[in-house]
Scaffold this motif. Structure first.
Motif, mmCIF file in Angstrom:
data_model
loop_
_atom_site.group_PDB
_atom_site.id
_atom_site.type_symbol
_atom_site.label_atom_id
_atom_site.label_comp_id
_atom_site.label_asym_id
_atom_site.label_seq_id
_atom_site.Cartn_x
_atom_site.Cartn_y
_atom_site.Cartn_z
ATOM 1 N N ASN A 159 2.806 -4.174 9.874
ATOM 2 C CA ASN A 159 4.291 -4.507 8.310
ATOM 3 C C ASN A 159 3.789 -3.986 6.810
ATOM 4 O OD1 ASN A 159 1.121 -5.494 8.180
ATOM 5 N ND2 ASN A 159 1.957 -7.372 8.317
ATOM 6 N N PHE A 160 2.808 -2.907 6.681
ATOM 7 C CA PHE A 160 2.960 -2.122 5.851
ATOM 8 C C PHE A 160 4.092 -1.301 5.254
ATOM 9 C CE2 PHE A 160 0.713 -0.143 2.379
ATOM 10 C CZ PHE A 160 0.065 -1.173 1.687
ATOM 11 N N GLY A 161 5.008 -2.485 4.372
ATOM 12 C CA GLY A 161 6.634 -1.787 3.697
ATOM 13 C C GLY A 161 5.856 -0.371 3.589
ATOM 14 N N PRO A 162 5.212 -0.426 2.316
ATOM 15 C CA PRO A 162 4.990 0.608 1.276
ATOM 16 C C PRO A 162 5.149 1.916 2.270
ATOM 17 C CG PRO A 162 3.756 -0.461 -0.155
ATOM 18 C CD PRO A 162 4.079 -1.249 1.602
ATOM 19 N N ALA A 163 4.162 2.125 3.276
ATOM 20 C CA ALA A 163 4.109 3.108 4.380
ATOM 21 C C ALA A 163 5.404 3.808 5.041
ATOM 22 C CB ALA A 163 3.182 2.935 4.945
ATOM 23 N N TRP A 164 6.174 2.268 5.482
ATOM 24 C CA TRP A 164 7.778 2.522 5.623
ATOM 25 C C TRP A 164 8.624 3.388 4.588
ATOM 26 C CZ3 TRP A 164 8.231 2.130 10.633
ATOM 27 C CH2 TRP A 164 7.559 1.841 11.557
ATOM 28 N N ASN A 165 8.560 2.298 3.264
ATOM 29 C CA ASN A 165 9.295 3.097 3.151
ATOM 30 C C ASN A 165 9.299 4.825 2.558
ATOM 31 O OD1 ASN A 165 11.037 2.955 0.570
ATOM 32 N ND2 ASN A 165 10.159 3.619 -0.483
ATOM 33 N N ASN A 166 7.963 5.270 2.626
ATOM 34 C CA ASN A 166 7.624 6.698 2.171
ATOM 35 C C ASN A 166 8.359 7.309 3.481
ATOM 36 O OD1 ASN A 166 5.681 5.933 -0.352
ATOM 37 N ND2 ASN A 166 4.166 6.139 1.369
#
Length: 206
Positions: A159-166
């Motif tokens: 659920n770590f959003g910044p990694a999904w965004n990357n």
């Protein structure tokens, strides 16, 4: 360990301990952390400064002071405190991660990558450092390296959003819009604030 009903009771107990032993750096540090949880940054800073005065090698207190500096928008102060933390404890991953983050904010991507690699070397499960390293790789155009470290981060914390965004950014660059949209949707699900411009770009490919 004594249980407290609320943070104010805990602070009151720590203040009693501080009165009984004013030079105890651990009490000062714990009091600083308690004040931070109330977002009382001035009191927290005061306690952390006394803690390092009493115990100059207390790396955690330097890291906390760096966090307070960051809260104020003082990137240089944040950097200085975290560098000092690494001088006291060279294998402490957290300050290396923070140093990498500050260098990223300052546009010093090469320095950021070096610091973040050290953070991950000392703590391979450091999710935030992995994701920030992914962002640094993306900035350098190293898309496959970005994908690799962000996937590692998400194995540890789905659920770590910044990694999904990357990942969404990388797949957009690779013109794999199906995967990019899947990743950006995951980022949004986590509450990550995806840029409107990027969302508009991806909408064209839905």
């Amino acid at each position: 360990m004594q249980k407290f009903d609320n943070i104010d009771d805990y602070i009151a107990d720590l203040k009693k301990k501080r009165e009984a032993s004013p030079t105890c750096s651990n009490t000062r540090y714990n009091l600083g952390v308690a004040y931070l949880s109330k977002r009382d940054f001035m009191e927290a800073e005061r306690e952390f400064l006394v803690a390092i005065d009493e115990s100059p090698k207390m790396a955690e207190a330097y890291v906390q002071l760096g966090g307070i500096a960051m809260q104020r928008g003082d990137l240089e102060g944040c950097l200085r405190y975290n560098i000092t933390a690494t001088q006291q404890r060279p294998f402490f991953a957290v300050p290396w991660g923070n140093i990498g983050y500050v260098y990223m904010e300052q546009g010093e991507t090469d320095k950021a990558i070096k610091a973040l690699k050290r953070a991950i070397k000392y703590d391979p499960n450091f999710v935030q450092a992995l994701s920030t390293l992914g962002a640094a790789y993306f900035n350098e155009g190293e898309l496959d390296d970005c994908i690799e470290v962000c996937e590692k981060a998400l194995k540890l914390a789905d659920n770590f959003g910044p990694a999904w965004n990357n990942l969404a950014l990388c797949y957009t660059e690779k013109e794999d819009y199906k995967k990019a949209i899947e990743c950006v949707d995951k980022a949004i699900e986590t509450g990550f604030d995806v840029s409107d411009e990027f969302l508009k770009e991806l909408e064209k490919h839905r």
